[in-house]
Design an enzyme around this catalytic site. Structure first.
Site, mmCIF file in Angstrom:
data_model
loop_
_atom_site.group_PDB
_atom_site.id
_atom_site.type_symbol
_atom_site.label_atom_id
_atom_site.label_comp_id
_atom_site.label_asym_id
_atom_site.label_seq_id
_atom_site.Cartn_x
_atom_site.Cartn_y
_atom_site.Cartn_z
ATOM 1 N N ASN A 295 0.829 -1.204 0.000
ATOM 2 C CA ASN A 295 0.000 0.000 0.000
ATOM 3 C C ASN A 295 0.868 1.259 0.000
ATOM 4 O OD1 ASN A 295 -2.705 -0.642 -0.218
ATOM 5 N ND2 ASN A 295 -3.023 -0.910 1.959
ATOM 6 N N GLU A 330 -6.766 -7.153 5.280
ATOM 7 C CA GLU A 330 -6.214 -8.058 4.266
ATOM 8 C C GLU A 330 -6.331 -9.521 4.678
ATOM 9 O OE1 GLU A 330 -2.592 -7.120 6.868
ATOM 10 O OE2 GLU A 330 -4.542 -6.260 6.370
#
Length: 443
Positions: A295, A330
């Site tokens: 990210n 996640e």
């Protein structure tokens, strides 16, 4: 004293008698004609009265039938509305409700309901058929179970989305000059109406209702037919809308997998079934390795794409009976019914390898140039007899996989998969300290 008539007098008498006879004959004939005319008038009046009586009897019977039909409708409709408005209405029950209402109103000998399998998707065939027949039709011939839109009377109504009743088919102005034939000799198509969903920009066909040989013909039968088909359309649309809302409520908006709440509910049901049937059940929990680094390097939008991509790869590698969900962030979780230790690890390894070899965007920014997962497995009942215990032990196996170097599947120590004595399985074989399994390592 004697009176003697002369010949001339006799002639006068005879003439007078003849005139009287003729006059009497004419009067008698006139009376006979008058009598005949009177008889004919009486016969005509009797026939007219009999016709009026028959018509009054017919009208009285029709009024009684309509009154019975209206009474049946008033008693039946409130309950039907409740059934059709039920958020848990089974779509397979809708044909029965439509037939019940139609029977209450029309008392027909035959009812047919053809349904489009996928309304609004341009399907060319009406593919599902339901039948209620009082005439002993029995099994529907195979060549009549599908109707192409535009084919015969049923297909014509499907194509034009209008009701057709009785003599409408003889009025060529209603059919654009076409002589529309029957679909099958066994079908009675006295009234035919479409089930249509009226969308904002387009009307979508749901199906076609056919009513054959009704005993009752309400005065506004076409409007009554519209009422029935509209109720059916509302019911089918309601079922689809509720199903769509339920899907949205039960699934994660980003990945399309079950959300945590629905997964936990479903897992509880699976555990209960496995306990009652003494069957195996495994839970596989995994997350994406170094997801925060991904990210930070590529942006959160790219991170969302990775989550969607991992979910898609996961779906393609599930067994038919498996259940997958997004647990949070996640983290993903899979329930595997009927999977013992070896089968669970085999399935988990297939998922791990499929993700590790998938060409995700920017995977080169990750360690070793691979976007990988680490996961853990727990088995029912040896690792726990409820969802909380199973997930806790699967999470502990995930920690073990992280500590062992990531990109692998870990296991809880309380069971043996039969082919290794280590706590982790994966592509790397170098030993690694496990550390404290209750401490979350860097992702």
């Amino acid at each position: 004293m004697e009176f003697l008539l002369s010949p001339s007098d006799w002639s006068a008498v005879l003439i007078a008698a003849a005139v009287a006879a003729v006059f009497g004959f004419l009067l008698g004939r006139r009376g006979l004609g008058e009598a005949r005319r009177n008889t004919q008038r009486l016969t005509t009046d009797v026939a007219r009265l009999e016709g009026q009586s028959r018509e009054q009897t017919r009208l009285a019977s029709k009024m009684r039938n309509e009154q019975r039909s209206l009474s049946n409708l008033s008693r039946f409709l409130p309950g039907l509305a409740r059934e059709l408005n039920n958020s848990y209405l089974d779509p397979n029950d809708i044909p029965k409700h439509i037939f019940d209402l139609t029977e209450k109103i029309f008392e027909p000998q035959q009812m047919l309901l053809f349904l489009v399998r996928s309304p609004g998707e341009g399907v060319a065939n009406i593919q599902e058929i339901y039948l209620r027949d009082q005439r002993g039709l029995g099994e529907i011939p195979a060549d009549a179970t599908r109707v192409r839109v535009g084919e015969g009377k049923i297909g014509w109504v499907a194509e034009n989305k209008v009701e057709m009743v009785g003599d409408d088919w003889l009025n060529l102005s209603r059919t654009d000059g076409r002589n529309v034939g029957d679909n099958h000799p066994a079908f009675r198509l006295s009234l035919v109406g479409p089930l249509v969903h009226h969308g904002e920009d387009q009307d979508y066909l749901i199906g076609v209702l056919c009513i054959g040989d009704p005993a009752i013909r309400p005065r506004d039968e076409k409007l009554v037919l519209q009422m029935i088909t509209n109720l059916g359309s509302i019911a089918y649309r309601n079922v689809r809308n509720v199903r769509a809302l339920r899907e949205q409520a039960n699934h994660d908006g980003l990945t399309g997998l079950l959300n945590k709440r629905q997964f936990m509910k479903s897992l509880g049901i699976l555990i209960d079934a496995a306990g009652r049937r003494a069957q195996a059940l495994a839970v596989f929990m995994f997350d994406i390795d170094y997801f925060k680094r991904y990210n930070d390097s590529n942006g959160h939008q790219a991170g969302d794409e990775i989550l969607r991509g991992v979910a898609e790869v996961l779906r393609r590698n599930l067994r038919p009976q498996d259940l997958a969900g997004r647990y949070g962030g996640e983290e993903f979780i899979v329930a595997m019914p009927l999977a013992d230790g070896p089968k669970a690890f085999q399935a988990a390894e297939r998922i791990r390898e499929a993700i590790a070899t998938h060409p995700f965007a920017h995977r080169e920014t990750q360690p070793d140039g691979v976007l990988s997962i680490s996961g853990g497995i727990a088995l029912f009942p040896v690792d726990g007899q409820n969802s909380t215990e199973l997930i806790r032990h699967a999470d502990q196996g995930l920690y073990n996989a992280k500590a062992a170097g990531r990109n692998r599947v870990g296991r809880h120590k309380s069971f043996d998969i039969g082919d290794t004595d280590t706590d982790v399985l994966g592509p790397r074989t170098e030993p690694s300290g496990l550390g404290n399994p209750t401490r979350r390592l860097a992702r």
